[in-house]
Write a protein that holds these residues in place. Structure first.
Motif, PDB file in Angstrom:
ATOM      1  N   MET A 111       2.849  -2.449   1.100  1.00  0.00           N
ATOM      2  CA  MET A 111       1.754  -1.841   0.355  1.00  0.00           C
ATOM      3  C   MET A 111       2.283  -0.908  -0.736  1.00  0.00           C
ATOM      4  O   MET A 111       1.760  -0.888  -1.862  1.00  0.00           O
ATOM      5  CB  MET A 111       0.819  -1.096   1.294  1.00  0.00           C
ATOM      6  N   ALA A 112       3.326  -0.156  -0.429  1.00  0.00           N
ATOM      7  CA  ALA A 112       3.902   0.753  -1.430  1.00  0.00           C
ATOM      8  C   ALA A 112       4.487  -0.017  -2.608  1.00  0.00           C
ATOM      9  O   ALA A 112       4.478   0.471  -3.745  1.00  0.00           O
ATOM     10  CB  ALA A 112       4.975   1.628  -0.786  1.00  0.00           C
ATOM     11  N   LEU A 113       4.987  -1.228  -2.354  1.00  0.00           N
ATOM     12  CA  LEU A 113       5.534  -2.050  -3.432  1.00  0.00           C
ATOM     13  C   LEU A 113       4.471  -2.360  -4.477  1.00  0.00           C
ATOM     14  O   LEU A 113       4.694  -2.213  -5.690  1.00  0.00           O
ATOM     15  CB  LEU A 113       6.101  -3.344  -2.851  1.00  0.00           C
ATOM     16  N   PHE A 114       3.291  -2.754  -4.025  1.00  0.00           N
ATOM     17  CA  PHE A 114       2.236  -3.113  -4.972  1.00  0.00           C
ATOM     18  C   PHE A 114       1.621  -1.876  -5.614  1.00  0.00           C
ATOM     19  O   PHE A 114       1.172  -1.927  -6.764  1.00  0.00           O
ATOM     20  CB  PHE A 114       1.191  -3.984  -4.269  1.00  0.00           C
ATOM     21  N   GLU A 115       1.617  -0.755  -4.899  1.00  0.00           N
ATOM     22  CA  GLU A 115       1.203   0.507  -5.516  1.00  0.00           C
ATOM     23  C   GLU A 115       2.178   0.901  -6.623  1.00  0.00           C
ATOM     24  O   GLU A 115       1.766   1.404  -7.683  1.00  0.00           O
ATOM     25  CB  GLU A 115       1.126   1.602  -4.451  1.00  0.00           C
ATOM     26  N   HIS A 165      -4.001 -13.231  -2.659  1.00  0.00           N
ATOM     27  CA  HIS A 165      -5.127 -13.606  -1.801  1.00  0.00           C
ATOM     28  C   HIS A 165      -5.198 -12.717  -0.559  1.00  0.00           C
ATOM     29  O   HIS A 165      -6.271 -12.295  -0.141  1.00  0.00           O
ATOM     30  CB  HIS A 165      -4.969 -15.073  -1.375  1.00  0.00           C
ATOM     31  N   SER A 166      -4.045 -12.412   0.037  1.00  0.00           N
ATOM     32  CA  SER A 166      -4.019 -11.808   1.370  1.00  0.00           C
ATOM     33  C   SER A 166      -4.065 -10.288   1.381  1.00  0.00           C
ATOM     34  O   SER A 166      -4.387  -9.690   2.414  1.00  0.00           O
ATOM     35  CB  SER A 166      -2.769 -12.268   2.125  1.00  0.00           C
ATOM     36  N   LEU A 167      -3.768  -9.614   0.263  1.00  0.00           N
ATOM     37  CA  LEU A 167      -3.790  -8.154   0.267  1.00  0.00           C
ATOM     38  C   LEU A 167      -5.224  -7.627   0.326  1.00  0.00           C
ATOM     39  O   LEU A 167      -6.138  -8.234  -0.229  1.00  0.00           O
ATOM     40  CB  LEU A 167      -3.113  -7.604  -0.993  1.00  0.00           C
ATOM     41  N   PRO A 168      -5.437  -6.482   0.978  1.00  0.00           N
ATOM     42  CA  PRO A 168      -6.767  -5.867   0.947  1.00  0.00           C
ATOM     43  C   PRO A 168      -7.044  -5.289  -0.437  1.00  0.00           C
ATOM     44  O   PRO A 168      -6.109  -5.055  -1.222  1.00  0.00           O
ATOM     45  CB  PRO A 168      -6.648  -4.757   1.997  1.00  0.00           C
ATOM     46  N   ASN A 169      -8.323  -5.050  -0.731  1.00  0.00           N
ATOM     47  CA  ASN A 169      -8.697  -4.533  -2.055  1.00  0.00           C
ATOM     48  C   ASN A 169      -8.000  -5.367  -3.132  1.00  0.00           C
ATOM     49  O   ASN A 169      -7.320  -4.862  -4.022  1.00  0.00           O
ATOM     50  CB  ASN A 169      -8.314  -3.051  -2.174  1.00  0.00           C
ATOM     51  N   ALA A 170      -8.189  -6.667  -3.035  1.00  0.00           N
ATOM     52  CA  ALA A 170      -7.341  -7.629  -3.745  1.00  0.00           C
ATOM     53  C   ALA A 170      -7.356  -7.478  -5.255  1.00  0.00           C
ATOM     54  O   ALA A 170      -6.316  -7.636  -5.910  1.00  0.00           O
ATOM     55  CB  ALA A 170      -7.757  -9.051  -3.364  1.00  0.00           C
ATOM     56  N   GLU A 171      -8.503  -7.194  -5.855  1.00  0.00           N
ATOM     57  CA  GLU A 171      -8.559  -7.140  -7.318  1.00  0.00           C
ATOM     58  C   GLU A 171      -7.654  -6.041  -7.871  1.00  0.00           C
ATOM     59  O   GLU A 171      -7.046  -6.193  -8.935  1.00  0.00           O
ATOM     60  CB  GLU A 171      -9.994  -6.935  -7.786  1.00  0.00           C
ATOM     61  N   ARG A 172      -7.558  -4.919  -7.153  1.00  0.00           N
ATOM     62  CA  ARG A 172      -6.677  -3.832  -7.586  1.00  0.00           C
ATOM     63  C   ARG A 172      -5.238  -4.322  -7.720  1.00  0.00           C
ATOM     64  O   ARG A 172      -4.571  -4.051  -8.727  1.00  0.00           O
ATOM     65  CB  ARG A 172      -6.753  -2.684  -6.583  1.00  0.00           C
TER      66      ARG A 172
END
Length: 445
Positions: A126-130, A149-156
């Motif tokens: 999660m920190a990687l995508f943040e 597709h699989s991450l929560p709050n996907a559009e962000r």
């Protein structure tokens, strides 16, 4: 937490909690099995620790049929990821990046100068995508997964990936992630390469190559070693085929609590999987870990020896129950939880291409009849499910499979993506997102 206090929290009868506790403790053998429902919460680690605590306190551990057993959500997640040190904070065989002794040990084993391995763990998932969102990560290599597709709050996080140089290695295209990629590398499937596969019970299997990969597709190992060469680090990689990698891995595990040096390539080809610890080629493998007489690393005359700790005793953790990170409200009065259906796998990159699975519904939203009546929703109606993050349109299934106040949808569909709504809060220990709980509302379309 007395039975009466827990009963108020869980909407149960205190007598039922007492009966369950008695049956758990008094059984000849109690096994606890759980999947992602326990893990994918902001208190997922606490929940796992408390299940383990119940087994430790009642002695239901280290015997046939008596154990806590997590059914992990991905094949090879234990062996291919955790055991090998492929998470951001780990080194092989249970060693830690933050441990100076572990770093020095691995530097010597890998033949690199002392101090070469950074003492700072990398980004967890999660920190990687943040970090991508902030612009702190300029490029990302994605293999064997579909985070768009699989991450929560996907559009962000899709927006974060659009602003990052993205390379994706996958056997399938298009996926939600390959469509955002700057480069797509065709990867071989499991039948098109050989290697090892691990299960939750510590069992390693040999997986043979059955057919050649099509076109320009290559095994991940070939892709990654080629990448290392082009970066100028090819001299660090001495193992370049599956058997050599396995032999290096056996050697790295030899002086650890994961010791399975006796699992030779030849032996795994002949036998239908072996359980570690397995320190030499004559050892049959360990069925029950931490049990003296069964586990070659366990010693003493007690029934159990938790040798991973200096005092050789287990830890019983205690945790407070926290309120939900996102409680329901007048605007969002329902609890949304997500999961799978039997016939489909995760983001359907594979099973979505199987024609005879086409009739299996994945775009449904389950609601209790009481909630359907309150919100004016009929069975089969088109509905919009929304959270403070986003929304998607689904088809209502009115059923008593869910409790009043709870709605459920599978996360398989890319066209009707429920992960637009799910919450990206995550557990402070495991860093696993809270897919299983967010506030939502439903309205007819």
């Amino acid at each position: 937490y007395s039975p009466s206090r827990a009963a108020d929290i869980c909407d149960l009868a205190a007598r039922d909690i007492r009966e369950a506790a008695f049956r758990f403790a008094a059984s000849g053998a109690t096994m606890s099995l759980w999947t992602m429902g326990l893990n994918q919460q902001s208190q997922g680690t606490a929940a796992n620790r408390l299940v383990n605590a119940m087994h430790l306190l009642t002695g239901h551990i280290g015997r046939p049929g008596a154990t806590p057993f997590s059914l992990t959500g991905q094949p090879n997640a234990g062996g291919g990821v955790r055991d090998t040190g492929s998470l951001a904070h780990l080194l092989p065989a249970g060693r830690q990046v933050a441990n100076a002794g572990h770093r020095a040990e691995m530097e010597d084993k890998w033949g690199v100068p002392r101090g070469r391995i950074s003492p700072n763990p990398g980004y967890h998932a999660m920190a990687l995508f943040e970090a991508m969102e902030r612009g702190d990560v300029k490029a990302c290599f994605v293999a064997c997964t579909n985070p768009a597709h699989s991450l929560p709050n996907a559009e962000r996080y899709r927006e974060a990936m659009r602003n990052t140089f993205l390379v994706v290695a996958d056997a399938y295209h298009p996926t939600a992630t390959t469509e955002l990629a700057d480069i797509v590398l065709p990867a071989a499937m499991w039948t098109e390469k050989e290697g090892m596969f691990s299960q939750s019970e510590r069992r390693y299997h040999y997986v043979p190559k059955v057919v050649d990969p099509p076109g320009e597709a290559r095994a991940d190992l070939a892709i990654l070693t080629d990448f290392a060469e082009r970066l100028g680090f090819g001299d660090l990689i001495t193992a370049r085929d599956a058997e050599s990698v396995w032999d290096e891995w056996r050697e790295l595990a030899r002086d650890s609590y994961y010791n399975f040096h006796g699992m030779t390539y030849e032996r795994l080809k002949e036998e239908r999987g072996l359980l570690w610890p397995l320190p030499d080629e004559d050892h049959p493998g360990t069925c029950h870990r931490y049990v003296p007489g069964e586990d070659p690393l366990a010693s003493g005359d007690g029934r159990l020896d938790f040798y991973g700790r200096a005092d050789r005793r287990a830890v019983v953790w205690l945790h407070e129950q926290h309120d939900p990170a996102e409680p329901v409200s007048d605007e969002y009065p329902l609890v949304l939880t997500t999961g799978r259906v039997l016939e489909h796998w995760h983001t359907m990159t594979m099973t979505g291409r199987v024609e005879h699975l086409d009739p299996v519904a994945v775009d449904f939203l389950e609601m209790h009849p009481r909630d359907a009546l309150r919100h004016g929703i009929e069975d089969g109606a088109a509905v919009r499910v929304s959270s403070p993050r986003g929304s998607t349109e689904l088809v209502a299934t009115v059923t008593e499979r869910v409790r009043p106040g709870v709605i459920f949808s599978a996360f398989h569909s890319a066209e009707r993506l429920i992960n637009r709504a799910t919450k990206d809060v995550y557990d402070p220990f495991s860093n696993q997102p809270e897919f299983k709980l967010c506030a939502a509302r439903v309205e007819a379309v």
